[in-house]
Structure formats: structure tokens, C-alpha cells
Design a protein around this motif. Structure first.
Motif, PDB file in Angstrom:
ATOM      1  N   GLY A 129       0.900  -0.942   0.347  1.00 21.76           N
ATOM      2  CA  GLY A 129       0.083   0.335  -0.053  1.00 21.76           C
ATOM      3  C   GLY A 129       1.064   1.230   0.331  1.00 21.76           C
ATOM      4  O   GLY A 129       0.410   2.513   0.173  1.00 21.76           O
ATOM      5  N   LEU A 130       2.471   1.417  -0.300  1.00 24.34           N
ATOM      6  CA  LEU A 130       2.807   2.328  -0.349  1.00 24.34           C
ATOM      7  C   LEU A 130       2.910   2.553  -1.815  1.00 24.34           C
ATOM      8  O   LEU A 130       4.497   2.567  -1.968  1.00 24.34           O
ATOM      9  N   GLY A 131       2.943   2.737  -2.123  1.00 22.01           N
ATOM     10  CA  GLY A 131       2.743   3.731  -3.560  1.00 22.01           C
ATOM     11  C   GLY A 131       3.270   4.848  -4.111  1.00 22.01           C
ATOM     12  O   GLY A 131       3.190   5.322  -2.920  1.00 22.01           O
ATOM     13  N   PRO A 132       2.963   4.591  -5.548  1.00 13.01           N
ATOM     14  CA  PRO A 132       3.506   6.262  -5.840  1.00 13.01           C
ATOM     15  C   PRO A 132       2.965   7.529  -4.819  1.00 13.01           C
ATOM     16  O   PRO A 132       3.424   9.059  -4.900  1.00 13.01           O
ATOM     17  N   ALA A 133       1.660   7.194  -5.226  1.00 18.69           N
ATOM     18  CA  ALA A 133       0.425   8.669  -4.444  1.00 18.69           C
ATOM     19  C   ALA A 133       1.337   8.400  -3.211  1.00 18.69           C
ATOM     20  O   ALA A 133       1.118   9.900  -2.418  1.00 18.69           O
ATOM     21  N   ARG A 134       1.003   7.581  -2.277  1.00 20.87           N
ATOM     22  CA  ARG A 134       0.882   7.914  -0.830  1.00 20.87           C
ATOM     23  C   ARG A 134       2.260   8.130  -1.000  1.00 20.87           C
ATOM     24  O   ARG A 134       2.799   9.370   0.133  1.00 20.87           O
ATOM     25  N   LEU A 135       3.661   8.195  -1.783  1.00 18.41           N
ATOM     26  CA  LEU A 135       4.625   7.994  -1.210  1.00 18.41           C
ATOM     27  C   LEU A 135       4.840   9.612  -1.360  1.00 18.41           C
ATOM     28  O   LEU A 135       5.517  10.467  -0.781  1.00 18.41           O
ATOM     29  N   ALA A 136       4.711  10.388  -2.793  1.00 21.26           N
ATOM     30  CA  ALA A 136       4.168  12.073  -3.369  1.00 21.26           C
ATOM     31  C   ALA A 136       3.984  12.769  -1.806  1.00 21.26           C
ATOM     32  O   ALA A 136       4.260  13.461  -1.668  1.00 21.26           O
ATOM     33  N   ALA A 137       2.587  11.727  -1.617  1.00 22.18           N
ATOM     34  CA  ALA A 137       2.089  12.769  -0.030  1.00 22.18           C
ATOM     35  C   ALA A 137       3.312  12.731   1.195  1.00 22.18           C
ATOM     36  O   ALA A 137       3.391  13.742   1.296  1.00 22.18           O
ATOM     37  N   THR A 138       3.702  11.418   1.508  1.00 21.22           N
ATOM     38  CA  THR A 138       4.567  11.593   2.240  1.00 21.22           C
ATOM     39  C   THR A 138       6.228  12.719   2.117  1.00 21.22           C
ATOM     40  O   THR A 138       6.555  13.401   2.866  1.00 21.22           O
ATOM     41  N   ALA A 139       6.438  12.768   1.105  1.00 23.25           N
ATOM     42  CA  ALA A 139       6.984  13.397   0.277  1.00 23.25           C
ATOM     43  C   ALA A 139       6.829  14.912   0.859  1.00 23.25           C
ATOM     44  O   ALA A 139       7.354  15.666   0.729  1.00 23.25           O
ATOM     45  N   ALA A 140       5.602  15.245   0.198  1.00 22.44           N
ATOM     46  CA  ALA A 140       5.335  16.692   0.785  1.00 22.44           C
ATOM     47  C   ALA A 140       4.852  17.044   2.104  1.00 22.44           C
ATOM     48  O   ALA A 140       5.293  18.055   2.377  1.00 22.44           O
ATOM     49  N   ALA A 141       4.716  16.135   2.786  1.00 23.43           N
ATOM     50  CA  ALA A 141       4.458  15.959   4.713  1.00 23.43           C
ATOM     51  C   ALA A 141       6.366  16.641   5.219  1.00 23.43           C
ATOM     52  O   ALA A 141       5.590  17.196   5.566  1.00 23.43           O
ATOM     53  N   SER A 142       7.295  15.643   4.871  1.00 23.68           N
ATOM     54  CA  SER A 142       7.922  15.647   4.997  1.00 23.68           C
ATOM     55  C   SER A 142       8.894  16.816   4.843  1.00 23.68           C
ATOM     56  O   SER A 142      10.015  17.746   5.450  1.00 23.68           O
ATOM     57  N   THR A 143       7.905  16.717   3.554  1.00 19.78           N
ATOM     58  CA  THR A 143       8.898  18.341   3.030  1.00 19.78           C
ATOM     59  C   THR A 143       8.385  19.998   4.271  1.00 19.78           C
ATOM     60  O   THR A 143       9.398  20.625   4.289  1.00 19.78           O
ATOM     61  N   ALA A 144       6.932  19.851   4.048  1.00 16.34           N
ATOM     62  CA  ALA A 144       5.996  20.719   5.465  1.00 16.34           C
ATOM     63  C   ALA A 144       6.422  20.873   6.898  1.00 16.34           C
ATOM     64  O   ALA A 144       7.043  21.738   7.731  1.00 16.34           O
ATOM     65  N   LEU A 145       6.927  19.604   7.434  1.00 16.42           N
ATOM     66  CA  LEU A 145       8.013  19.854   7.880  1.00 16.42           C
ATOM     67  C   LEU A 145       9.177  20.034   8.267  1.00 16.42           C
ATOM     68  O   LEU A 145       8.830  21.067   9.589  1.00 16.42           O
ATOM     69  N   SER A 146       9.870  19.482   7.397  1.00 19.08           N
ATOM     70  CA  SER A 146      11.368  20.632   7.691  1.00 19.08           C
ATOM     71  C   SER A 146      11.385  22.269   7.269  1.00 19.08           C
ATOM     72  O   SER A 146      11.599  23.111   7.822  1.00 19.08           O
ATOM     73  N   CYS A 147      10.131  23.011   6.545  1.00 22.84           N
ATOM     74  CA  CYS A 147      10.106  24.181   6.324  1.00 22.84           C
ATOM     75  C   CYS A 147       9.414  24.877   7.483  1.00 22.84           C
ATOM     76  O   CYS A 147       9.208  26.383   7.991  1.00 22.84           O
ATOM     77  N   THR A 148       8.307  24.264   8.352  1.00 21.64           N
ATOM     78  CA  THR A 148       7.844  24.528   9.636  1.00 21.64           C
ATOM     79  C   THR A 148       8.543  24.432  10.176  1.00 21.64           C
ATOM     80  O   THR A 148       8.343  26.099  10.900  1.00 21.64           O
ATOM     81  N   LEU A 149       9.388  23.305  10.833  1.00 18.96           N
ATOM     82  CA  LEU A 149      10.509  23.568  11.603  1.00 18.96           C
ATOM     83  C   LEU A 149      11.054  25.408  11.839  1.00 18.96           C
ATOM     84  O   LEU A 149      11.543  25.888  12.334  1.00 18.96           O
ATOM     85  N   GLY A 150      12.059  25.456  10.501  1.00 21.51           N
ATOM     86  CA  GLY A 150      12.530  26.614  10.309  1.00 21.51           C
ATOM     87  C   GLY A 150      11.191  27.571   9.855  1.00 21.51           C
ATOM     88  O   GLY A 150      12.405  28.721  10.973  1.00 21.51           O
ATOM     89  N   SER A 151      10.358  28.252   9.815  1.00 15.81           N
ATOM     90  CA  SER A 151       9.326  28.935  10.397  1.00 15.81           C
ATOM     91  C   SER A 151       8.981  29.390  11.646  1.00 15.81           C
ATOM     92  O   SER A 151       9.513  30.662  12.149  1.00 15.81           O
ATOM     93  N   MET A 152       9.054  28.381  12.411  1.00  6.21           N
ATOM     94  CA  MET A 152       9.912  28.183  13.616  1.00  6.21           C
ATOM     95  C   MET A 152      10.730  28.604  14.478  1.00  6.21           C
ATOM     96  O   MET A 152      10.463  29.890  15.221  1.00  6.21           O
ATOM     97  N   VAL A 153      11.804  28.705  13.553  1.00  4.23           N
ATOM     98  CA  VAL A 153      12.919  29.336  14.161  1.00  4.23           C
ATOM     99  C   VAL A 153      12.632  30.964  13.742  1.00  4.23           C
ATOM    100  O   VAL A 153      13.933  31.318  14.782  1.00  4.23           O
ATOM    101  N   ALA A 154      12.177  31.074  12.892  1.00  9.57           N
ATOM    102  CA  ALA A 154      12.222  32.406  11.932  1.00  9.57           C
ATOM    103  C   ALA A 154      11.304  33.399  13.201  1.00  9.57           C
ATOM    104  O   ALA A 154      12.039  34.229  13.331  1.00  9.57           O
ATOM    105  N   LEU A 155      10.312  32.713  13.631  1.00  8.10           N
ATOM    106  CA  LEU A 155       9.963  32.642  14.670  1.00  8.10           C
ATOM    107  C   LEU A 155      10.459  33.658  16.284  1.00  8.10           C
ATOM    108  O   LEU A 155      10.055  34.749  16.354  1.00  8.10           O
TER     109      LEU A 155
END
Lengths: 421, 247
Positions: free
Chosen positions: A87-113
Motif C-alpha cells: 500500500g505504499l505506492g507512488p501516490a502515498r509516497l508523494a504525500a509522504t514527501a510533501a509531509a516531510s517537506t512541510a515538516l522541515s519548512c515549518t520547523l524553519g519558520s518556527m525558528v525564524a519566528l
């Protein structure tokens, strides 16, 4: 949760890449918050604040491009034949990639704040308390909605872009080959220049190659005429906008925001966009010249690989060229312009753009290398010496530098020439 | 085996291996395998998947250095060579055909065929002439200017065979050369390979799980679970099924 669990088990180098994404996002967030601070402390100067906000678009675009490149080269988002069955197909992996990108960017934004609040003096108890009180409008309350919107800009754009780039496509035919092969080049024509800056265009077209594109090397990428035309148009617009001379009509650099000939900015953007579009064509041309006229093994391999990978590596290379030429031109102008030289925020923005675009180029080169693993292994099996392959890689590098360095320098000179006081 | 370790192998064996042991990161792949390949013969290494055929070929061709044991090529020890010397030996004396064509996707068919010659430092013109000649001999001269992506799988595999034969190697290693092909294509490819080997008196080491393919060889060395099995046909379900098919 899956993104977190995958992140926990990854290689430290991969985590370091994500940390760089977080750092870039923090830089962008801080720049945006500083723009907010400027707007708060100068309620009268709307156009100057707007100009600062517009200048923030360049680092934002570079950060998004870098985040997408990191998401694309992330080993944990690569399709795995075994995991697709559970069940970990391409669509799921794209969602995972988006989630991890959002995670790192949010972390950065928090640091900026945190850094922003600390420098304003809202958080105390550390060195540099209230170091930037006047600059960051410490005497006024922060509007919460504005802060949230500005800080969510980088995570939202980056994760949307990576989800879009990694989305599964192609219906019944598998889009991303399980063992990525370096034999595909996107043969779609260059997209119309719809976005505001060249960097976002670069990210949008950084799609992975389709497997076994039949017309891979024979047809050069279609962007070269468009790119050349746009570059020329950009230079023309800039020259036209800055005609009439006068000491007052120099470029509206962030530190000297009193004047705003929008034509010059538009010209620069067009030039940069043109370079990004022309990149693949130039790389292809470079490869063609390299393998022309009775090549030996090294020249043949180097040239053909350049031709084959032009679509992948050309665009980030064009973006790096555009950035470099813009920076050279800006440095020339700053050194000539009267008044104060550039401040820390301009330096932060410029460094952010330069580092992000260069890192993206390095990542794409890495991706190319990963995609060619099978071919390299086959070549080694056929008895190609590792030395030969290294020589071919070095030849490629030298050829690219030989072509792109003069282009960058010439464009920087041309861009700076009409603005010289 | 009671041969003292410094003894060179007999002279009529072009390739000679003694008590090879190899493990892939701990999991044993080859356990005490010895064999000799005579000049000009086609030797089949048979066995089911996972029996260590590919590892054996890798050890013989110098891609892998066995954990223990010796490999001699023409009375020269391969197992003690440095990486660079082995690389040169592979380039100049050996050729390799694997189950996938493994062509360079950016090069045309003739350029792929000429690549080993170019890597050896031959001139562009001579390499092209040899490559085109071999492609025509294998009936794929018409597609010499096409890229691998535009070819059929059987054509690609033939280009891979032409690439291996064009260098006139001393020993040709073929690791399941017909695995991705349909039966008619596979038979044709094998016929081409064996005919070329016999007419140019090449030594061929052919790894295969297929008894029909092994039947084309002069001699077969059966492997089972990383060991040399008895010379009798491999017992087991796979062997029986294949036997009844070929009967």
C-alpha cells in the motif's frame, strides 16, 4: 507519522539536507517578518514595503526549488517495489514527501519566528536581546494573522510544489521507473512564462523523466529559442526603462528603496527567466559540440551523457547562471551607487538565493548520478576503467564551465551597463 | 584437493579456480568450488536461482575477489592482482554478457558495440568498421544507427552480444544471456552466440538454469546451494520438470 518514522531511520546526510531546507525556510521566514516589521514601523511608505516584499520572492522561490530538489532526491520517497504491494505506492509516497517537506519548512519558520521575537525583545534572557528594536518595530504589536500567513508561505508553497512534482502520472503506465534510468528526457515543450520569477518556473518543470522516451537525445530541448528571445527582451526592457540617465534612476536595490523603476526589475526577471529556459538547450549544445568529429571513448561518453541529461541539469544550471549574473551586476551597481552599501537583510537574501540555487544544482547532479547507476555499473562490467569514467565526468564539468561562465559574465555586464550612473 | 598452493595450474586450462569461498556480507554464496575451463570450450554452469552461478562468474572474471581460494588465468594469478590490473585484464581479455542488455542509452547500436574498442584506445574509424561488421554478422546491421530505446529487446540483447564479440576476447562470460527473451528469440540468440564462439574458437563460460541451454555446451558444471553438485543432473522439482519438458 509515516514521514516521521521514515525520517528517523534515514542516513545522516539525508537528514542534513532536510536541515538545510529548514534553514533556508527559516531565512525566508525571517526576511518576510522583517518586511512586516518595516511595514509596521513605516505605515506611510506603502510602496517601499511592497518593494521589499517583492524582493523576498526571489529567496522564497529559490527555497522552494531547493526543497523540491531535496524531496526528489530523498531516498525514502523513491518507489520501492516491495512496499507498493503493502500500500505504499507512488501516490502515498508523494504525500509522504510533501509531509516531510512541510515538516522541515515549518520547523524553519518556527525558528525564524523565535529569532524574530527574540531580536524584537519579546523573548528575553539571551544575548542580543532587543538588538533590532527599531528595525523590527518593537514598539508596535504584531498582527497575528499577518505573521501566520507570512510564515506559512514557505511550507505551503514548498510542500505543494513537491507533491505536484512527485505526483503519480501516466494512468496505466508506471510514471517513475522503479530502477530510475537516465535515458529519459522530458520532451515536452518549454512552459509559457507564467510565473513571476524564473525560480518557480524552474521548480515546476523539474519533473522526473519518463521511462524510455524514444526521442531522447536526437531532439534538442525546445526552450533555447524562447530562452534567447526572453533574455534579449529582458535586456532591451531594462535598457529602455533606464534610458534618460539621471542619478535618481538607478536600480531599486533593497537598501536604496527610494526609487522604483519597475521596468528594470521586469527586465532582470525576464533575463533570468530566459536563461533558465535556455539552460537545457545550451547544455545540449555543449554536449553536441563535445562529441562532434570522431570522438574517442571519453568524449563520446561525456558528450552523449550531457545531451541526454540536458533536460534534467540544464534548468537549475540556467537558474544558477541567472543568479550569478544578477549578483555580479548588483555588486557592480552597489559599488558605484552613492549612499550606504547593502545591509544585513540584503546580504541574507542574496546569500539565501545563491546557496539555494547552487545546492539545487548539486542535488540535481547527484540525482543524475543516481539515475545513471545502472549504466555506470554496466560500463564497469564492460571493462571501462573507473579512471575513464572520472575523466568523462571531468570533461563534462570543464565543458559546462567553459560555456556558461562567459555567458554569465556577458549577461552581468550587459545588465549592469545601462544602469551605471 | 591436495595441490600445494604455489603450484600453477595445468597449461591447457585457460581459466582455473581452486576451492573458492565467497560470502555476500555474511551470507555464503560459494562454498569450496573448484573448476577448470579448457581452451576453446563452452562450459555451462548450471543450477537453480540462488545457487551461486553469478557469483562464480564474477569471481572468475575478476569482478569479485573471492574470500578464499585461487583463480588463475593463463597461468597468471587473478586473485592476487590489484584492482587496476584486474580492470585492465577484464578490458583486454574478457567480455561479459548479462541477462539484461545493459547498453548505454545515449549511444547508438554501433557506438555501443564499438565502445569497448574505443575504451581500449582503438581509433574511431577502425572501431566503427569492426562494430558495424559484427552487427551485420548478427543480422542487426539495419538498426546500427538506432538508439537502444528504439530497439526490440531481442535486438538489444544481440547488440550486447556483438559488443562482447567485437573485442575478440579470450574468455566470454555469459550470465543467463537469454533470461529476458521469448523462446524463439532465445534460441536464435543462443545459436548466434555458440556459432560465433565455435567459429572464432572462443572460450565461453555460460551460466544458465535451463537444461536446454546447457545442452548446447561441451560440458556442464552443476552448482547447488553454492557447492559443486555431483555431475549427475540436478535432483529436485525444478530439474524434474525441466527434464520432462525436454524429453
Amino acid at each position: 507519522m509515516l514521514a516521521l518514522r521514515l525520517a528517523r531511520g534515514t542516513h545522516p546526510l539525508v537528514l542534513l539536507r532536510r536541515l538545510f531546507v529548514a534553514a533556508a525556510s527559516a531565512g525566508v521566514g525571517f526576511l518576510l517578518l522583517c518586511t512586516l516589521g518595516h511595514a509596521l514601523s513605516h505605515p506611510g511608505q506603502t510602496s517601499a514595503s511592497l518593494l521589499r516584499l517583492l524582493w523576498c520572492l526571489a529567496p522564497l522561490a529559490a527555497t522552494v526549488q531547493f526543497a523540491v530538489a531535496v524531496a526528489r532526491t530523498d531516498p525514502s520517497t523513491r518507489p520501492r517495489p516491495g512496499l507498493s504491494a503493502v500500500g505504499l505506492g507512488p501516490a502515498r509516497l508523494a504525500a509522504t514527501a510533501a509531509a516531510s517537506t512541510a515538516l522541515s519548512c515549518t520547523l524553519g519558520s518556527m525558528v525564524a519566528l523565535l529569532v524574530f521575537l527574540h531580536l524584537r525583545g519579546d523573548l528575553t534572557g539571551l544575548p542580543f536581546d532587543r538588538a533590532g528594536t527599531e528595525l523590527l518595530a518593537a514598539d508596535r504589536p504584531l498582527p497575528l494573522a499577518a505573521v501566520v500567513i507570512l510564515l506559512s508561505l514557505a511550507p505551503l508553497t514548498a510542500s505543494t510544489a513537491s507533491a505536484w512534482v512527485l505526483r503519480p502520472r501516466g494512468g496505466t503506465r508506471g510514471r517513475r521507473p522503479v530502477a530510475p534510468r537516465g535515458d529519459g528526457v522530458r520532451d515536452t515543450p518549454a512552459p509559457p512564462p507564467a510565473s513571476s520569477t524564473p525560480h518557480t518556473t524552474g521548480t515546476a518543470t523539474l519533473a522526473p523523466p519518463t521511462p524510455l522516451a524514444a526521442s531522447l537525445v536526437t531532439s534538442p530541448p525546445a526552450g533555447l529559442p524562447w530562452g534567447v528571445a526572453l533574455t534579449a527582451a529582458g535586456l532591451a526592457v531594462e535598457t529602455y526603462a533606464s534610458r534618460g540617465g539621471g542619478s535618481g534612476r538607478v536600480l531599486p536595490l533593497p537598501g536604496h528603496a527610494d526609487l522604483a523603476p519597475a521596468g528594470v526589475l521586469a527586465g532582470w526577471s525576464l533575463t533570468a527567466l530566459g536563461l533558465a529556459l535556455a539552460g537545457p538547450g545550451l547544455v545540449h549544445l555543449c554536449g553536441f559540440l563535445l562529441q562532434a568529429v570522431r570522438p574517442g571513448a571519453v568524449r563520446l561518453l561525456a558528450g552523449r551523457v550531457l545531451q541526454g541529461e540536458a533536460g534534467r541539469i540544464g534548468r537549475p544550471l540556467g537558474v544558477v547562471c541567472a543568479t550569478a549574473s544578477g549578483l555580479i551586476a548588483a555588486t557592480t551597481l552597489y559599488s558605484r551607487a552613492p549612499g550606504p552599501s547593502f545591509g544585513p537583510l540584503t546580504a541574507l537574501g542574496a546569500a539565501l538565493v545563491l546557496v539555494c540555487t547552487t545546492a539545487t544544482l548539486i542535488l540535481v547532479a547527484l540525482e543524475t548520478k543516481q539515475a545513471r547507476t545502472a549504466t555506470t555499473r554496466a560500463l564497469l562490467r564492460q571493462g571501462a576503467a573507473a579512471q575513464t569514467l572520472r575523466a568523462a565526468a571531468l570533461t563534462r564539468l570543464v565543458a559546462l564551465i567553459t560555456l556558461f561562465a562567459p555567458v554569465t559574465w556577458a549577461l552581468a555586464t550587459l545588465a549592469a551597463a545601462p544602469l551605471a550612473p | 584437493m591436495v595441490v600445494p598452493p604455489d603450484n600453477a595450474p595445468p597449461d591447457n586450462d585457460v581459466l582455473w579456480a581452486r576451492s573458492l569461498h565467497h560470502a555476500h556480507e555474511g551470507s555464503p554464496a560459494l562454498v569450496d568450488v573448484s573448476l577448470a575451463v579448457r581452451e576453446g570450450e563452452i562450459l555451462a554452469v548450471t543450477g537453480p536461482r540462488g545457487s551461486g552461478k553469478t557469483t562464480l562468474l564474477n569471481c572468475l572474471s575478476g569482478h569479485l575477489v573471492p574470500d578464499d581460494g585461487e583463480v588463475w588465468f593463463n597461468s597468471v594469478p587473478v586473485h592476487t592482482m590489484g584492482a587496476l590490473t584486474r580492470e585492465r585484464l577484464r578490458r583486454d581479455r574478457f567480455a561479459w554478457i548479462s541477462s539484461s542488455p545493459d547498453l548505454v542509452p545515449e549511444l547508438t547500436a554501433w557506438e555501443n558495440t564499438a565502445l569497448p574498442l574505443l575504451l581500449r584506445g582503438e581509433g574511431h574509424k577502425a572501431a566503427k568498421a569492426t562494430a558495424v561488421e559484427w552487427l551485420e554478422r548478427l543480422d542487426i546491421g539495419a538498426v546500427a544507427r538506432k538508439r537502444p530505446a528504439a530497439l526490440l529487446q531481442a535486438q538489444r540483447q544481440r547488440v550486447a552480444i556483438a559488443r562482447a564479440l567485437a573485442t575478440a576476447p579470450s574468455v566470454l562470460f555469459a550470465d543467463e544471456p537469454t533470461a529476458p527473451l521469448h523462446r524463439s528469440d532465445a534460441a536464435q540468440v543462443l545459436r548466434t552466440l555458440t556459432t560465433a564462439a565455435r567459429s572464432h574458437s572462443l572460450t565461453v563460460v555460460l551460466a544458465t538454469h535451463d537444461p536446454e541451454v546447457a545442452a548446447l555446451a561441451d560440458r556442464a558444471v552443476p552448482l547447488l546451494d553454492g557447492r559443486r553438485a555431483a555431475s549427475a543432473p540436478v535432483a529436485g522439482t525444478e530439474g524434474r520438470a525441466a527434464c520432462s519438458l525436454s524429453a
